[in-house]
Scaffold this motif. Sequence first.
Motif, mmCIF file in Angstrom:
data_model
loop_
_atom_site.group_PDB
_atom_site.id
_atom_site.type_symbol
_atom_site.label_atom_id
_atom_site.label_comp_id
_atom_site.label_asym_id
_atom_site.label_seq_id
_atom_site.Cartn_x
_atom_site.Cartn_y
_atom_site.Cartn_z
ATOM 1 N N GLU A 81 0.835 -1.211 0.000
ATOM 2 C CA GLU A 81 0.000 0.000 0.000
ATOM 3 C C GLU A 81 0.869 1.259 0.000
ATOM 4 N N ILE A 82 1.956 1.221 0.740
ATOM 5 C CA ILE A 82 2.880 2.362 0.768
ATOM 6 C C ILE A 82 3.491 2.561 -0.618
ATOM 7 N N TYR A 83 3.925 1.480 -1.243
ATOM 8 C CA TYR A 83 4.473 1.572 -2.596
ATOM 9 C C TYR A 83 3.436 2.180 -3.540
ATOM 10 N N ASP A 84 2.200 1.713 -3.449
ATOM 11 C CA ASP A 84 1.139 2.205 -4.319
ATOM 12 C C ASP A 84 0.928 3.706 -4.134
ATOM 13 N N LEU A 85 0.908 4.157 -2.896
ATOM 14 C CA LEU A 85 0.721 5.586 -2.646
ATOM 15 C C LEU A 85 1.892 6.395 -3.198
ATOM 16 N N LEU A 86 3.093 5.907 -3.023
ATOM 17 C CA LEU A 86 4.253 6.620 -3.571
ATOM 18 C C LEU A 86 4.171 6.690 -5.097
ATOM 19 N N TYR A 87 3.727 5.606 -5.738
ATOM 20 C CA TYR A 87 3.539 5.630 -7.191
ATOM 21 C C TYR A 87 2.505 6.688 -7.570
ATOM 22 N N ARG A 88 1.392 6.738 -6.830
ATOM 23 C CA ARG A 88 0.339 7.731 -7.115
ATOM 24 C C ARG A 88 0.854 9.157 -6.932
ATOM 25 N N LEU A 89 1.820 9.331 -6.044
ATOM 26 C CA LEU A 89 2.421 10.649 -5.830
ATOM 27 C C LEU A 89 3.485 10.974 -6.884
ATOM 28 N N GLY A 90 3.709 10.047 -7.801
ATOM 29 C CA GLY A 90 4.646 10.305 -8.889
ATOM 30 C C GLY A 90 6.071 9.914 -8.593
ATOM 31 N N VAL A 91 6.271 9.108 -7.563
ATOM 32 C CA VAL A 91 7.612 8.685 -7.185
ATOM 33 C C VAL A 91 7.901 7.337 -7.840
ATOM 34 N N SER A 92 9.026 7.244 -8.486
ATOM 35 C CA SER A 92 9.415 6.037 -9.208
ATOM 36 C C SER A 92 10.274 5.133 -8.331
ATOM 37 N N ALA A 93 10.110 3.843 -8.510
ATOM 38 C CA ALA A 93 10.902 2.863 -7.756
ATOM 39 C C ALA A 93 12.262 2.620 -8.409
ATOM 40 N N GLU A 94 12.699 3.539 -9.245
ATOM 41 C CA GLU A 94 13.972 3.388 -9.946
ATOM 42 C C GLU A 94 15.177 3.824 -9.126
ATOM 43 N N SER A 95 14.932 4.360 -7.940
ATOM 44 C CA SER A 95 16.065 4.776 -7.119
ATOM 45 C C SER A 95 15.871 4.295 -5.688
ATOM 46 N N VAL A 96 16.955 4.278 -4.952
ATOM 47 C CA VAL A 96 16.917 3.845 -3.562
ATOM 48 C C VAL A 96 16.088 4.818 -2.723
ATOM 49 N N ALA A 97 15.912 6.041 -3.178
ATOM 50 C CA ALA A 97 15.117 7.025 -2.435
ATOM 51 C C ALA A 97 13.688 6.522 -2.208
ATOM 52 N N PHE A 98 13.124 5.865 -3.206
ATOM 53 C CA PHE A 98 11.781 5.297 -3.086
ATOM 54 C C PHE A 98 11.731 4.311 -1.921
ATOM 55 N N PHE A 99 12.712 3.427 -1.847
ATOM 56 C CA PHE A 99 12.719 2.383 -0.826
ATOM 57 C C PHE A 99 13.061 2.933 0.555
ATOM 58 N N HIS A 100 13.943 3.921 0.615
ATOM 59 C CA HIS A 100 14.225 4.577 1.900
ATOM 60 C C HIS A 100 12.945 5.199 2.447
ATOM 61 N N THR A 101 12.221 5.887 1.577
ATOM 62 C CA THR A 101 10.996 6.560 2.009
ATOM 63 C C THR A 101 9.934 5.550 2.433
ATOM 64 N N ALA A 102 9.746 4.519 1.633
ATOM 65 C CA ALA A 102 8.740 3.508 1.966
ATOM 66 C C ALA A 102 9.055 2.848 3.305
ATOM 67 N N TYR A 103 10.314 2.531 3.527
ATOM 68 C CA TYR A 103 10.698 1.889 4.787
ATOM 69 C C TYR A 103 10.508 2.848 5.960
ATOM 70 N N ALA A 104 10.831 4.120 5.750
ATOM 71 C CA ALA A 104 10.644 5.119 6.806
ATOM 72 C C ALA A 104 9.160 5.268 7.154
ATOM 73 N N VAL A 105 8.305 5.272 6.146
ATOM 74 C CA VAL A 105 6.867 5.363 6.405
ATOM 75 C C VAL A 105 6.419 4.128 7.177
ATOM 76 N N ARG A 106 6.879 2.963 6.762
ATOM 77 C CA ARG A 106 6.511 1.725 7.445
ATOM 78 C C ARG A 106 6.939 1.771 8.910
ATOM 79 N N LEU A 107 8.160 2.215 9.177
ATOM 80 C CA LEU A 107 8.627 2.337 10.557
ATOM 81 C C LEU A 107 7.772 3.331 11.344
ATOM 82 N N ALA A 108 7.404 4.436 10.709
ATOM 83 C CA ALA A 108 6.595 5.456 11.377
ATOM 84 C C ALA A 108 5.194 4.947 11.707
ATOM 85 N N VAL A 109 4.666 4.088 10.855
ATOM 86 C CA VAL A 109 3.356 3.478 11.128
ATOM 87 C C VAL A 109 3.481 2.493 12.290
ATOM 88 N N GLU A 110 4.518 1.670 12.254
ATOM 89 C CA GLU A 110 4.716 0.645 13.279
ATOM 90 C C GLU A 110 5.155 1.225 14.622
#
Length: 117
Positions: free
Chosen positions: A11-40
């Motif tokens: 779901e986090i990946y999907d939202l980032l895609y909807r926001l126009g963020v591409s999974a082509e860089s590590v920035a996408f994964f850093h952000t997704a993991y940070a959001v996941r940690l913030a939720v948990e």
Amino acid sequence: MLLENSPLTAEIYDLLYRLGVSAESVAFFHTAYAVRLAVEQPQMLLLVTKWLYPEVARHYHTNWKAVERNIRRVVAAAWKHDPALLCALARGPLPGRPVPAQFLSILAAYFTDGSAA
């Protein structure tokens, strides 16, 4: 333990895609993991440079400054691509592009309060 292939991660990946963020860089994964940690662990948002960024950095074998820089890039891309969606996620107008901690808080709140369900 955080699972990379969990429904929340998807779901986090999907939202980032909807926001126009591409999974082509590590920035996408850093952000997704940070959001996941913030939720948990919402308390991580209290001191992002002491708790959240270092934890993401440990997971990806980098330093916290690189994590912050990458999240800043994601914020810039999302703000450029769809500021209206970002304002909708924030449930109100944003005076300008959010800082990384604010962006992470907005996304974490979206998943925490049940809006993503």
